[in-house]
Design an enzyme around this catalytic site. Structure first.
Site, PDB file in Angstrom:
ATOM      1  N   LYS A   1     -11.987  17.740 -27.195  1.00 38.91           N
ATOM      2  CA  LYS A   1     -12.193  16.340 -27.534  1.00 38.91           C
ATOM      3  C   LYS A   1     -13.307  16.230 -28.575  1.00 38.91           C
ATOM      4  O   LYS A   1     -14.118  17.128 -28.731  1.00 38.91           O
ATOM      5  CB  LYS A   1     -12.554  15.544 -26.281  1.00 38.91           C
TER       6      LYS A   1
ATOM      7  N   ASP B   1       0.850  -1.185   0.000  1.00 40.50           N
ATOM      8  CA  ASP B   1       0.000   0.000   0.000  1.00 40.50           C
ATOM      9  C   ASP B   1       0.889   1.239   0.000  1.00 40.50           C
ATOM     10  O   ASP B   1       1.870   1.318   0.746  1.00 40.50           O
ATOM     11  CB  ASP B   1      -0.885  -0.024   1.250  1.00 40.50           C
TER      12      ASP B   1
ATOM     13  N   HIS C   1       0.237  21.448 -20.984  1.00 38.85           N
ATOM     14  CA  HIS C   1       0.590  21.224 -22.380  1.00 38.85           C
ATOM     15  C   HIS C   1       0.611  22.513 -23.207  1.00 38.85           C
ATOM     16  O   HIS C   1       1.599  22.841 -23.863  1.00 38.85           O
ATOM     17  CB  HIS C   1      -0.394  20.237 -23.019  1.00 38.85           C
TER      18      HIS C   1
END
Length: 507
Positions: free
Chosen positions: A358, A106, A258
């Protein structure tokens, strides 16, 4: 570059143990392991690399390596350089695979870090890179535990570095908090904030083209450039990322990282040298010079869009609100168009228009430099008294290249002009091998070159520039619809039309 277009041979990276947190995630399988394979084939990793997956799933070392191999062969074959018969060269993969192992644990359990320490002790090298290919909520937790376990302490015998994927926070306040957390347990020179766009050859070539060609530098300013457009268009929707995208949206996902990185490469001042500190310093300055809009100006200079049902290439596609794990009344944006201004001597008065979305008509990431009209009094009252804009287009993907417009007269008795494109495709001049875009970045991290990685001040300057848009949208949640297959909502065209300009056609 050498005469045949190949890079000069680089030295292999020093022996390193690379820990991949989130080892069962898509990033590791689809991008990082194919990139490591490509680096190994290119002779850039040497024999001292150890790759250790870290995740909570139980799996043996051998089964983990086999799982990665099977995935690359079936799902990521186009990203690797194998031999003619096989996506993976069996001998090359066997060489890489013998250094692959696994730690089950974990991320929030201190015993996991004890196991990691033992892996380093058994590796034969004190050099270690910790790559956080995890959900952002684990970044601070993992880094703090690495620090508490003493795993970030560097010595003369070994370096310790941490690679963090975006998003670097979700707004200015969280970005500042994340940077403060990281810097409590390590120095800035140990932090590699990765943006895979900067691994693309065309992006890196922006600096070379700008600063090694005196022709470009002479007109790279507000005397000759009318405006700049930066576009990152995708045909894909949110696919399986509905949960993530609902909380994030396109602005946070794409713009402060970006798109602002592309803006910085275009707009930065010449660095004193091509070293990491000089280049990153100039990039931080130009992002810091983006004008902070008022809330009213932020609303006026931005467009938010969300795709509805439509079609691309004849295929019917659902709207964003019909996607898995998306609220039926969602107001999350899947498209953003922005106008930003850079307030420095070189760029004052030159607007930068950014758009990303998109389910647009084609996949295309490009930078378009639009030049001012030449004086054309001699053409008054002729058929060409209105000259078309001329552009320098830098295409990042899918076809890497650069094209420059010239105006020329068409043959014939009448005075007619046409745009002539001068330019090149990278693939026509250089040997373009399949890649993921991560190869250069992983190699640079292992060799200690931070030039292509973001510094804390650059991250915070980016969030500072987008914060007015985030704040304005909290008060005004209006969102414009566009059909899948369209290039954004009509309001994005209006954003430029009111300035007497238009978007450059994609492709």
């Amino acid at each position: 570059m050498t005469a045949n277009g190949k890079k000069p041979k680089a030295e292999p990276a020093p022996p390193t143990t690379l820990f991949l947190f989130g080892a069962h995630g898509d990033l590791v399988k689809r991008l990082l392991m194919p990139a490591l394979y490509n680096l190994s084939r290119d002779g850039l990793l040497g024999d001292g690399l150890r790759i250790v997956g870290v995740d909570h799933n139980a799996i043996s070392d051998a089964d983990f390596a086999k799982k990665l191999e099977d995935f690359i062969r079936t799902e990521a074959a186009s990203k690797v350089r194998g031999n003619a018969e096989n996506a993976l060269d069996p001998a090359m993969w066997a060489k890489l695979a013998k250094g692959i192992s696994y730690v089950e644990g974990d991320f929030l359990d201190d015993s996991t870090y004890a196991d990691i320490a033992q892996k380093i002790a058994d590796s034969g090298t004190a050099n270690a890179v910790f790559y956080l290919a995890t959900a952002p909520r684990f970044f601070s937790e993992v880094v703090q535990r690495l620090g508490s376990a003493g795993l970030l302490n560097e010595t003369d015998e070994g370096f310790r570095r941490v690679v963090i994927e975006k998003p670097f926070g979700s707004d200015l306040a969280t970005a500042e908090a994340l940077n403060a957390c990281l810097l409590k347990v390590m120095s800035e020179k140990q932090i590699y904030r990765i943006d895979h766009y900067l691994g693309k050859e065309t992006v890196q070539n922006i600096l070379i083209s700008r600063f090694s060609n005196v022709l470009f530098e002479a007109f790279w300013n507000n005397h000759y450039i009318d405006h700049v457009q930066i576009t990152a268009a995708e045909t894909v929707g949110v696919e399986t990322r509905g949960n993530f995208f609902e909380k994030t949206g396109t602005l946070r996902d794409m713009v402060p990282n970006h798109l602002f990185q592309l803006l910085a490469m275009v707009a930065m001042e010449p660095p004193a040298a091509f070293g990491a500190d000089a280049v990153r310093g100039e990039k931080a300055k130009v992002v810091g010079a983006i004008r902070p809009w008022s809330l009213e100006d932020a609303r006026a200079n931005s467009v938010r869009g969300q795709y509805t049902a439509g079609e691309i290439a004849g295929k019917a596609l659902p709207g964003y609100r019909e996607e898995a794990n998306v609220a039926p009344d969602s107001s999350t944006e899947t498209f953003v168009a922005l106008k930003v201004m850079i307030d420095n001597w070189r760029w004052v008065g030159v607007p930068f228009y950014l758009r990303t979305g998109k389910r647009m008509s084609i996949r295309d990431t490009e930078i378009v430099i639009c030049f001012k009209h030449a004086p054309y009094a001699q053409f008054r009252d002729t058929e060409v008294d209105e000259l078309k804009p001329t552009y320098l287009k830098i295409q990042i993907q899918p076809n890497e290249g650069m094209w420059f417009d010239l105006l020329a007269k068409k043959p014939g008795p009448t005075l007619e002009m046409a745009n002539i494109e001068l330019g090149f495709d990278y693939k026509d001049f250089f040997e373009m091998q399949p890649s993921t875009g991560y190869e250069t970045l992983i190699y640079d991290c292992m060799t200690g070159d931070q030039t292509l990685f973001q510094r804390a001040d650059n991250i915070e300057n980016g969030w500072r520039a987008v914060q007015p848009f985030l704040d304005a949208w909290k008060e005004d949640d209006g969102i414009q619809a566009y059909k899948a297959g369209e290039d954004g909502p009509a309001a994005a065209d209006v954003l430029l039309a009111r300035d007497g300009r238009a978007w450059h056609s994609l492709g």
